[in-house]
Design an enzyme around this catalytic site. Structure first.
Site, mmCIF file in Angstrom:
data_model
loop_
_atom_site.group_PDB
_atom_site.id
_atom_site.type_symbol
_atom_site.label_atom_id
_atom_site.label_comp_id
_atom_site.label_asym_id
_atom_site.label_seq_id
_atom_site.Cartn_x
_atom_site.Cartn_y
_atom_site.Cartn_z
ATOM 1 N N ASN A 110 -10.479 -0.278 0.327
ATOM 2 C CA ASN A 110 -9.013 -0.206 0.326
ATOM 3 C C ASN A 110 -8.490 -0.800 -0.987
ATOM 4 O OD1 ASN A 110 -6.286 -0.709 0.690
ATOM 5 N ND2 ASN A 110 -6.498 -1.517 2.781
ATOM 6 N N CYS A 119 0.814 -1.228 0.000
ATOM 7 C CA CYS A 119 0.000 0.000 0.000
ATOM 8 C C CYS A 119 0.841 1.270 0.000
ATOM 9 C CB CYS A 119 -0.948 0.002 1.192
ATOM 10 S SG CYS A 119 -1.896 -1.512 1.326
ATOM 11 N N HIS A 134 -3.456 6.856 2.899
ATOM 12 C CA HIS A 134 -3.864 5.561 2.347
ATOM 13 C C HIS A 134 -5.248 5.235 2.900
ATOM 14 C CE1 HIS A 134 -4.191 1.509 1.193
ATOM 15 N NE2 HIS A 134 -3.858 0.990 2.366
#
Ligand code: UT7
Length: 313
Positions: free
Chosen positions: A268, A112, A238
């Site tokens: 996500n 990520c 994020h």
């Protein structure tokens, strides 16, 4: 000179999967997912829509906005943990689709935080006058490594891609500071299981790491440039969990409307989260010329990265 973003683009598959849809396949509830994660729905790619195709669609939009042609690219960096195949790389597939005949191409594996690693790598090549135009992409088809019977993970993730064309910008604009980090001892908390092929996560451990690291890295990049927290105009964390994002926002003391929250509709998207949110924020007019923008990510590895960016060319 500065090194910054010349254009952004993103792509989200059209298929929407709501929390209510997930209630039908695992023991969960819309209420649990909303309150514990902030996610309302996510996009899932069709079977024949691979990571490279999503990367391509986001890249075409970014190149158009930047007014840069595929053949003018010198380097393509694709951050992904879900490549079409282990090799060739998604970046090579993208190079071919874009007709970027003179571009070198490689994938980046930093989960990520991958897009942060990509942007910082691009900065080094441009700053040292080696390359002029670099395409940085975050693209993921997480649905193909998701165990759809595991409620601990399947409610969290979605598919998509975001891209940025990077190049020279005016002095004082672009990337002003950055921080990258990794801690391999935390690898056991988030990984792809080699036997099942599914993503495994110890949510609580990752949560603890993230609520500490995101605020800390955000403050570090601001302090490095001698700015105050109040000077931050927009925060793009994020998009992993609204509660983690809120921790970073509160640490910086900025208002709710100055933080990207695309998690609500996309979930996500790992390495694609930050560039998708960035591209949307530019298109929605949330980020304006001269704004001080902080991008901050963390993920499997463990890895993390943050960038302070003065927006504009
Ligand atoms: O980008 C990659 C990085 N990943 C992350 O940043 C994720 C970080 N972690 C998180 O976001 C959170 O830890 C989760 C959202 C994964 C979990 O939230 P939590 O508040 O930490 O919940 P928990 O793991 O402490 O679980 C609380 C309860 C458990 O039940 P018991 O043991 O208390 O009876 C879970 O079994 O919630 C249960 N639970 C669920 N219930 C309904 C876990 N998942 C679900 C679910 N629906 N989907």
């Amino acid at each position: 000179m500065g090194v910054g973003v010349l254009g952004t683009g993103h792509y989200a598959p059209s298929k929407v999967v709501t929390n209510k849809d997930l209630e039908k396949i695992v023991d969960t509830s819309d209420e649990w997912i909303r309150t514990r994660t902030g996610i309302e729905e996510r996009r899932i790619a069709e079977d024949d829509m691979e990571t490279s195709e999503m990367a391509y669609r986001a890249s075409v939009a970014a190149l158009e906005e930047a007014n840069v042609k595929g053949e003018d690219l010198d380097l393509i960096l694709v951050a992904t943990v879900t490549p079409d195949t282990p090799f060739p790389s998604v970046s090579c597939m993208l190079q071919e689709k874009l007709g970027a005949v003179k571009a070198a191409a490689m994938d980046i594996s930093a989960a990520c935080a991958g897009f942060m690693y990509g942007m910082v790598t691009a900065k080094q090549f441009i700053e040292s006058n080696v390359y002029k135009n670099i395409l940085v992409v975050g693209a993921e088809k997480l649905s193909k490594i998701t165990d759809w019977s595991d409620r601990n993970t399947c409610v969290l993730f979605g598919d998509g891609a975001g891209a940025a064309v990077m190049g020279e910008v005016a002095d004082g604009k672009g990337i002003l500071s950055f921080e990258l980090g990794s801690n391999g001892s935390g690898g056991e908390h988030l990984y792809q299981d080699p036997e099942s092929g599914y993503l495994y996560m110890n949510g609580r451990e990752v949560f603890k790491f993230a609520v500490r690291q995101m605020p800390e890295s955000s403050v570090n990049v601001i302090e490095k440039i001698g700015q105050n927290k109040e000077d931050v105009d927009y925060l793009i964390p994020h998009q992993a969990n609204i509660r983690i994002m809120e921790a970073a926002r509160e640490k910086l003391g900025i208002s709710e409307d100055r933080m990207a929250t695309s998690i609500k509709k996309y979930g996500n998207n790992s390495s694609a989260s930050i560039p998708m949110a960035l591209s949307e924020a530019v298109k929605n007019g949330k980020i304006k010329n001269d704004d001080l923008v902080v991008l901050v990510g963390f993920g499997a590895g463990l890895t993390w990265g943050a960038i302070a960016l003065r927006w504009g060319k």
